[in-house]
Write a protein that holds these residues in place. Structure first.
Motif, PDB file in Angstrom:
ATOM      1  N   VAL A  59       0.866  -1.166   0.000  1.00  0.00           N
ATOM      2  CA  VAL A  59       0.000   0.000   0.000  1.00  0.00           C
ATOM      3  C   VAL A  59       0.904   1.217   0.000  1.00  0.00           C
ATOM      4  N   ARG A  60       0.833   2.022  -1.048  1.00  0.00           N
ATOM      5  CA  ARG A  60       1.742   3.155  -1.199  1.00  0.00           C
ATOM      6  C   ARG A  60       0.990   4.458  -0.945  1.00  0.00           C
ATOM      7  N   GLY A  61       1.624   5.361  -0.177  1.00  0.00           N
ATOM      8  CA  GLY A  61       0.974   6.641   0.083  1.00  0.00           C
ATOM      9  C   GLY A  61       1.966   7.660   0.573  1.00  0.00           C
ATOM     10  N   ILE A  62       1.600   8.923   0.486  1.00  0.00           N
ATOM     11  CA  ILE A  62       2.447  10.007   0.935  1.00  0.00           C
ATOM     12  C   ILE A  62       1.998  10.449   2.315  1.00  0.00           C
ATOM     13  N   ARG A  63       2.876  10.417   3.265  1.00  0.00           N
ATOM     14  CA  ARG A  63       2.555  10.785   4.637  1.00  0.00           C
ATOM     15  C   ARG A  63       3.047  12.203   4.893  1.00  0.00           C
ATOM     16  N   LEU A  64       2.188  13.157   4.637  1.00  0.00           N
ATOM     17  CA  LEU A  64       2.565  14.549   4.780  1.00  0.00           C
ATOM     18  C   LEU A  64       2.640  14.981   6.236  1.00  0.00           C
ATOM     19  N   ASP A  65       2.184  14.117   7.154  1.00  0.00           N
ATOM     20  CA  ASP A  65       2.208  14.477   8.567  1.00  0.00           C
ATOM     21  C   ASP A  65       3.537  14.134   9.222  1.00  0.00           C
ATOM     22  N   GLU A  66       4.434  13.458   8.502  1.00  0.00           N
ATOM     23  CA  GLU A  66       5.700  13.039   9.068  1.00  0.00           C
ATOM     24  C   GLU A  66       6.821  13.967   8.605  1.00  0.00           C
ATOM     25  N   PRO A  67       7.728  14.382   9.508  1.00  0.00           N
ATOM     26  CA  PRO A  67       8.833  15.246   9.102  1.00  0.00           C
ATOM     27  C   PRO A  67       9.858  14.484   8.271  1.00  0.00           C
ATOM     28  N   VAL A  68      10.550  15.195   7.400  1.00  0.00           N
ATOM     29  CA  VAL A  68      11.651  14.631   6.629  1.00  0.00           C
ATOM     30  C   VAL A  68      12.928  14.893   7.411  1.00  0.00           C
ATOM     31  N   THR A  69      13.672  13.850   7.712  1.00  0.00           N
ATOM     32  CA  THR A  69      14.853  13.994   8.567  1.00  0.00           C
ATOM     33  C   THR A  69      16.010  13.147   8.053  1.00  0.00           C
ATOM     34  N   VAL A  70      17.099  13.184   8.811  1.00  0.00           N
ATOM     35  CA  VAL A  70      18.264  12.384   8.486  1.00  0.00           C
ATOM     36  C   VAL A  70      17.923  10.898   8.465  1.00  0.00           C
ATOM     37  N   TYR A  71      16.907  10.492   9.194  1.00  0.00           N
ATOM     38  CA  TYR A  71      16.480   9.101   9.160  1.00  0.00           C
ATOM     39  C   TYR A  71      16.096   8.684   7.747  1.00  0.00           C
ATOM     40  N   ASP A  72      15.352   9.555   7.049  1.00  0.00           N
ATOM     41  CA  ASP A  72      14.918   9.264   5.693  1.00  0.00           C
ATOM     42  C   ASP A  72      16.092   9.257   4.720  1.00  0.00           C
ATOM     43  N   VAL A  73      16.992  10.221   4.892  1.00  0.00           N
ATOM     44  CA  VAL A  73      18.168  10.291   4.029  1.00  0.00           C
ATOM     45  C   VAL A  73      19.013   9.032   4.162  1.00  0.00           C
ATOM     46  N   ALA A  74      19.169   8.545   5.380  1.00  0.00           N
ATOM     47  CA  ALA A  74      19.974   7.345   5.615  1.00  0.00           C
ATOM     48  C   ALA A  74      19.440   6.152   4.841  1.00  0.00           C
TER      49      ALA A  74
ATOM     50  N   GLY B 102      24.555  26.997  22.127  1.00  0.00           N
ATOM     51  CA  GLY B 102      25.891  26.682  21.641  1.00  0.00           C
ATOM     52  C   GLY B 102      26.260  25.217  21.692  1.00  0.00           C
ATOM     53  N   GLU B 103      25.264  24.355  21.781  1.00  0.00           N
ATOM     54  CA  GLU B 103      25.519  22.918  21.836  1.00  0.00           C
ATOM     55  C   GLU B 103      24.819  22.214  20.674  1.00  0.00           C
ATOM     56  N   PRO B 104      25.447  21.181  20.089  1.00  0.00           N
ATOM     57  CA  PRO B 104      24.760  20.402  19.058  1.00  0.00           C
ATOM     58  C   PRO B 104      23.451  19.835  19.607  1.00  0.00           C
ATOM     59  N   TRP B 105      22.471  19.710  18.759  1.00  0.00           N
ATOM     60  CA  TRP B 105      21.177  19.168  19.178  1.00  0.00           C
ATOM     61  C   TRP B 105      21.365  17.765  19.745  1.00  0.00           C
ATOM     62  N   PRO B 106      20.730  17.452  20.876  1.00  0.00           N
ATOM     63  CA  PRO B 106      20.906  16.125  21.486  1.00  0.00           C
ATOM     64  C   PRO B 106      20.646  14.984  20.508  1.00  0.00           C
TER      65      PRO B 106
ATOM     66  N   ASP C  93      15.414  13.182  19.113  1.00  0.00           N
ATOM     67  CA  ASP C  93      14.069  13.669  19.381  1.00  0.00           C
ATOM     68  C   ASP C  93      13.941  14.997  18.644  1.00  0.00           C
ATOM     69  N   PHE C  94      13.363  14.950  17.453  1.00  0.00           N
ATOM     70  CA  PHE C  94      13.305  16.136  16.599  1.00  0.00           C
ATOM     71  C   PHE C  94      12.300  17.159  17.129  1.00  0.00           C
ATOM     72  N   PRO C  95      12.585  18.438  16.913  1.00  0.00           N
ATOM     73  CA  PRO C  95      11.621  19.460  17.330  1.00  0.00           C
ATOM     74  C   PRO C  95      10.314  19.300  16.563  1.00  0.00           C
ATOM     75  N   ALA C  96       9.210  19.493  17.252  1.00  0.00           N
ATOM     76  CA  ALA C  96       7.897  19.295  16.643  1.00  0.00           C
ATOM     77  C   ALA C  96       7.506  20.473  15.761  1.00  0.00           C
ATOM     78  N   GLY C  97       6.624  20.186  14.820  1.00  0.00           N
ATOM     79  CA  GLY C  97       6.037  21.253  14.030  1.00  0.00           C
ATOM     80  C   GLY C  97       6.849  21.722  12.852  1.00  0.00           C
ATOM     81  N   ARG C  98       7.908  20.995  12.491  1.00  0.00           N
ATOM     82  CA  ARG C  98       8.729  21.378  11.345  1.00  0.00           C
ATOM     83  C   ARG C  98       8.787  20.223  10.360  1.00  0.00           C
ATOM     84  N   ALA C  99       8.530  20.505   9.076  1.00  0.00           N
ATOM     85  CA  ALA C  99       8.555  19.464   8.055  1.00  0.00           C
ATOM     86  C   ALA C  99       9.973  19.013   7.744  1.00  0.00           C
ATOM     87  N   ASP C 100      10.954  19.865   7.977  1.00  0.00           N
ATOM     88  CA  ASP C 100      12.350  19.562   7.655  1.00  0.00           C
ATOM     89  C   ASP C 100      13.221  20.075   8.795  1.00  0.00           C
ATOM     90  N   PRO C 101      13.113  19.485   9.982  1.00  0.00           N
ATOM     91  CA  PRO C 101      13.741  20.072  11.173  1.00  0.00           C
ATOM     92  C   PRO C 101      15.253  20.166  11.130  1.00  0.00           C
TER      93      PRO C 101
END
Length: 266
Positions: A32-47, A129-133, A180-188
């Motif tokens: 079943v193929r579909g586009i999930r516009l509610d999910e952010p695009v992150t390094v997880y997807d790139v990997a 001044g710290e990298p994101w956890p 734990d990505f910040p909420a509310g951003r499509a490309d955090p």
């Protein structure tokens, strides 16, 4: 105007849509193929979409060679590759001129990828001044020197990073930290814009990028030849930039480690 550019230039659209495209298996076993516009695009997807180490290296050399032809001035280039960056190490890089960049180090241990999106909410400059956890916390010891590499940190020693991946020589996949990505951003973490030509590896994607960035027509057949790492000749070079000769590119060819042309082609 910008909407027209967006839909005409598939390099701006296709990676984001492909990264959002998910395939799930139904109870009957059918896909079943579909586009999930509610999910952010992150390094997880790139990997999940980056190619093998060797294919990534070839692609990075091709991007650098194309940019060397289109932009004789190194400072104006988007993509670069240095086959002798350090002893036993090569580095591919991207700089968009607006503060976004990536560095990819190829070494005997494997590959380390650092990306920085200056508008990302995960920038260390918006996080005391710290990298994101999680972004670099799990980087293996063999790649830790690259985390602290002066070329990848600011004057205070802060790693300039919003996205990080790595792959050891014996790994069967790309790896990243638990974030734990910040909420509310499509490309955090900024990965869509940073790595789009590494995800969409078609010659058409580069053609679209280059025509938009350099504002010149770009021959798709020429891009395809360079993507295949075919040695250059003057006709091919002139098809992209009539003001550049093979002799002009001699140093770039050596620095990039691109296959050298027959000397008779000069």
């Amino acid at each position: 105007y910008w909407w027209a550019r967006l839909f005409n230039c598939r390099v701006l659209v296709r990676p984001a849509l492909e990264l959002l495209l998910t395939v799930t298996s139904g109870r009957d076993g059918a896909d079943v193929r579909g586009i999930r516009l509610d999910e952010p695009v992150t390094v997880y997807d790139v990997a999940r979409q980056l190619p093998t180490i060797s294919d990534l290296r070839d692609l990075c050399r091709s991007l650098a060679m194309l940019d060397a032809i289109l932009s004789p001035d190194w400072e104006s280039r988007y993509y670069s590759f240095n086959a002798a960056w350090a002893e036993g190490e090569e580095m591919a890089s991207m700089r968009n001129g607006s503060g976004d960049e990536y560095s990819i180090v190829f070494s005997a241990a494997g590959v380390y990828v650092r990306g920085f999106s200056h508008e990302s909410p995960m920038s260390p400059y918006g996080n005391d001044g710290e990298p994101w956890p999680g972004v670099i916390d799990e980087v293996p010891a063999v790649f830790r020197p690259f985390v602290e590499e002066p070329a990848f940190t600011d004057e205070d020693g802060v790693p300039v990073v919003t996205a990080c991946l790595w792959r050891g020589k014996t790994d069967d996949q790309w790896r990243h930290g638990t974030i734990d990505f910040p909420a509310g951003r499509a490309d955090p973490d900024g990965t869509t814009g940073l790595f789009n030509l590494l995800v969409d590896r078609s010659p058409e994607a580069f053609q679209c990028f280059a025509e938009d960035y350099y504002e010149v027509p770009v021959d798709l057949a020429v891009v395809s030849n360079v993507y295949a790492l075919r040695p250059l000749d003057q006709e091919l070079v002139s098809s992209l930039n009539a003001e550049v000769t093979l002799a002009d590119l001699d140093q770039d060819i050596s620095e990039i480690g691109y296959p050298r042309p027959d000397r008779e082609s000069f």
